[in-house]
Design a protein around this motif. Structure first.
Motif, PDB file in Angstrom:
ATOM      1  N   ILE A  97       0.883  -1.237  -0.005  1.00 49.50           N
ATOM      2  CA  ILE A  97      -0.059  -0.044  -0.010  1.00 49.50           C
ATOM      3  C   ILE A  97       0.718   1.289   0.037  1.00 49.50           C
ATOM      4  O   ILE A  97       0.545   2.203  -0.452  1.00 49.50           O
ATOM      5  CB  ILE A  97      -1.249  -0.072   1.084  1.00 49.50           C
ATOM      6  N   PHE A  98       2.002   1.307   0.761  1.00 48.78           N
ATOM      7  CA  PHE A  98       2.908   2.388   0.597  1.00 48.78           C
ATOM      8  C   PHE A  98       3.326   2.744  -0.503  1.00 48.78           C
ATOM      9  O   PHE A  98       3.942   3.765  -0.992  1.00 48.78           O
ATOM     10  CB  PHE A  98       4.175   2.335   1.875  1.00 48.78           C
ATOM     11  N   ASN A  99       3.679   1.655  -1.417  1.00 47.04           N
ATOM     12  CA  ASN A  99       4.205   1.920  -2.970  1.00 47.04           C
ATOM     13  C   ASN A  99       3.264   2.577  -3.814  1.00 47.04           C
ATOM     14  O   ASN A  99       3.392   3.023  -4.630  1.00 47.04           O
ATOM     15  CB  ASN A  99       4.940   0.625  -3.284  1.00 47.04           C
ATOM     16  N   HIS A 100       1.920   2.176  -3.261  1.00 47.89           N
ATOM     17  CA  HIS A 100       0.994   2.687  -4.417  1.00 47.89           C
ATOM     18  C   HIS A 100      -0.139   3.659  -3.989  1.00 47.89           C
ATOM     19  O   HIS A 100      -1.184   4.013  -4.558  1.00 47.89           O
ATOM     20  CB  HIS A 100       0.031   1.529  -4.579  1.00 47.89           C
ATOM     21  N   VAL A 101       0.147   4.364  -2.681  1.00 48.86           N
ATOM     22  CA  VAL A 101      -0.414   5.397  -2.314  1.00 48.86           C
ATOM     23  C   VAL A 101      -0.824   6.455  -3.103  1.00 48.86           C
ATOM     24  O   VAL A 101      -2.045   6.770  -3.492  1.00 48.86           O
ATOM     25  CB  VAL A 101       0.031   5.971  -0.920  1.00 48.86           C
ATOM     26  N   TYR A 102       0.052   7.022  -3.895  1.00 43.70           N
ATOM     27  CA  TYR A 102      -0.163   8.174  -4.811  1.00 43.70           C
ATOM     28  C   TYR A 102      -0.857   7.490  -6.026  1.00 43.70           C
ATOM     29  O   TYR A 102      -1.771   8.323  -6.485  1.00 43.70           O
ATOM     30  CB  TYR A 102       1.252   8.668  -5.348  1.00 43.70           C
ATOM     31  N   LYS A 103      -0.621   6.616  -6.439  1.00 43.60           N
ATOM     32  CA  LYS A 103      -1.628   5.971  -7.565  1.00 43.60           C
ATOM     33  C   LYS A 103      -2.874   5.749  -7.022  1.00 43.60           C
ATOM     34  O   LYS A 103      -3.806   6.178  -7.959  1.00 43.60           O
ATOM     35  CB  LYS A 103      -0.814   4.596  -8.325  1.00 43.60           C
ATOM     36  N   GLU A 104      -3.198   5.138  -6.090  1.00 47.19           N
ATOM     37  CA  GLU A 104      -4.535   4.870  -5.759  1.00 47.19           C
ATOM     38  C   GLU A 104      -5.217   6.082  -5.482  1.00 47.19           C
ATOM     39  O   GLU A 104      -6.387   6.202  -5.664  1.00 47.19           O
ATOM     40  CB  GLU A 104      -4.418   3.839  -4.573  1.00 47.19           C
ATOM     41  N   LYS A 105      -4.399   6.947  -4.815  1.00 41.90           N
ATOM     42  CA  LYS A 105      -5.161   8.326  -4.468  1.00 41.90           C
ATOM     43  C   LYS A 105      -5.701   8.946  -5.748  1.00 41.90           C
ATOM     44  O   LYS A 105      -6.646   9.663  -5.769  1.00 41.90           O
ATOM     45  CB  LYS A 105      -4.262   9.184  -3.485  1.00 41.90           C
ATOM     46  N   LYS A 106      -4.633   9.080  -6.946  1.00 45.03           N
ATOM     47  CA  LYS A 106      -4.909   9.580  -7.886  1.00 45.03           C
ATOM     48  C   LYS A 106      -6.135   9.061  -8.653  1.00 45.03           C
ATOM     49  O   LYS A 106      -6.992   9.782  -9.329  1.00 45.03           O
ATOM     50  CB  LYS A 106      -3.585   9.640  -8.750  1.00 45.03           C
ATOM     51  N   ARG A 107      -6.191   7.811  -8.771  1.00 49.93           N
ATOM     52  CA  ARG A 107      -7.348   7.035  -9.432  1.00 49.93           C
ATOM     53  C   ARG A 107      -8.439   7.484  -8.812  1.00 49.93           C
ATOM     54  O   ARG A 107      -9.680   7.623  -9.384  1.00 49.93           O
ATOM     55  CB  ARG A 107      -7.004   5.608  -9.483  1.00 49.93           C
ATOM     56  N   ARG A 108      -8.655   7.541  -7.485  1.00 51.93           N
ATOM     57  CA  ARG A 108      -9.996   7.792  -6.820  1.00 51.93           C
ATOM     58  C   ARG A 108     -10.292   9.431  -6.940  1.00 51.93           C
ATOM     59  O   ARG A 108     -11.486   9.780  -7.044  1.00 51.93           O
ATOM     60  CB  ARG A 108      -9.691   7.538  -5.360  1.00 51.93           C
ATOM     61  N   LEU A 109      -9.089  10.208  -6.938  1.00 54.17           N
ATOM     62  CA  LEU A 109      -9.505  11.515  -7.188  1.00 54.17           C
ATOM     63  C   LEU A 109     -10.072  11.731  -8.610  1.00 54.17           C
ATOM     64  O   LEU A 109     -10.954  12.755  -8.892  1.00 54.17           O
ATOM     65  CB  LEU A 109      -8.613  12.360  -7.097  1.00 54.17           C
ATOM     66  N   ILE A 110      -9.541  11.031  -9.778  1.00 54.74           N
ATOM     67  CA  ILE A 110     -10.277  11.219 -10.952  1.00 54.74           C
ATOM     68  C   ILE A 110     -11.592  10.572 -10.913  1.00 54.74           C
ATOM     69  O   ILE A 110     -12.567  11.262 -11.599  1.00 54.74           O
ATOM     70  CB  ILE A 110      -9.130  10.337 -11.935  1.00 54.74           C
ATOM     71  N   LYS A 111     -11.938   9.443 -10.416  1.00 51.22           N
ATOM     72  CA  LYS A 111     -13.215   9.037 -10.272  1.00 51.22           C
ATOM     73  C   LYS A 111     -14.131   9.721  -9.433  1.00 51.22           C
ATOM     74  O   LYS A 111     -15.157   9.955 -10.119  1.00 51.22           O
ATOM     75  CB  LYS A 111     -13.091   7.611  -9.535  1.00 51.22           C
TER      76      LYS A 111
END
Length: 134
Positions: A97-111
């Motif tokens: 999760i720490f490696n993908h926090v930025y990517k996951e947050k970005k995906r959810r903000l786009i959504k």
């Protein structure tokens, strides 16, 4: 009758937006070290399936009520959710999760941005249908 369909769509969209905001808040809390990775992953993983179900219900309501343009606009969401679910990428891994926090947050903000646009479109059509009935 159309006002009730748009009202139902409005409340479904509010539910979807709430779920996505909850996920973004969990990721932000993890980023600032307010919550541990296990709690973040379990909280986000619990709301993923309800989010997918709500999106599917929204698309079905639009399909069966004959709102073709809004249904066609909602199809990319359903297709994206289907692909993510089939690839088993909808669940967040505690160890990564720490490696993908930025990517996951970005995906959810786009959504979230897309859902807000969808909410404004449904509000517009709800107001339009009320004015049209008068």
């Amino acid at each position: 009758m159309m006002v009730f369909v748009w009202l139902l769509c409005f409340f479904i969209l509010i539910g979807l937006i709430s779920l996505v905001i909850f996920q973004v808040m969990c990721l932000a809390d993890l980023e600032f070290d307010y919550i541990n990775p296990y709690d973040t992953a379990s909280r986000i993983n619990k709301v993923m399936i309800p989010e997918f179900i709500l999106q599917g219900i929204l698309s079905l309501v639009l399909l069966f009520s004959g709102h073709w343009i809004m249904f066609l606009l909602s199809l990319p969401f359903v297709y994206y959710n289907y692909n993510v679910y089939q690839k088993r990428q909808h669940l967040i891994d505690v160890t990564e999760i720490f490696n993908h926090v930025y990517k996951e947050k970005k995906r959810r903000l786009i959504k979230l941005g897309c859902l807000v646009v969808f909410l404004f479109l449904s509000l517009f059509w709800m107001i339009w249908s009320v004015l049209e009935d008068e």
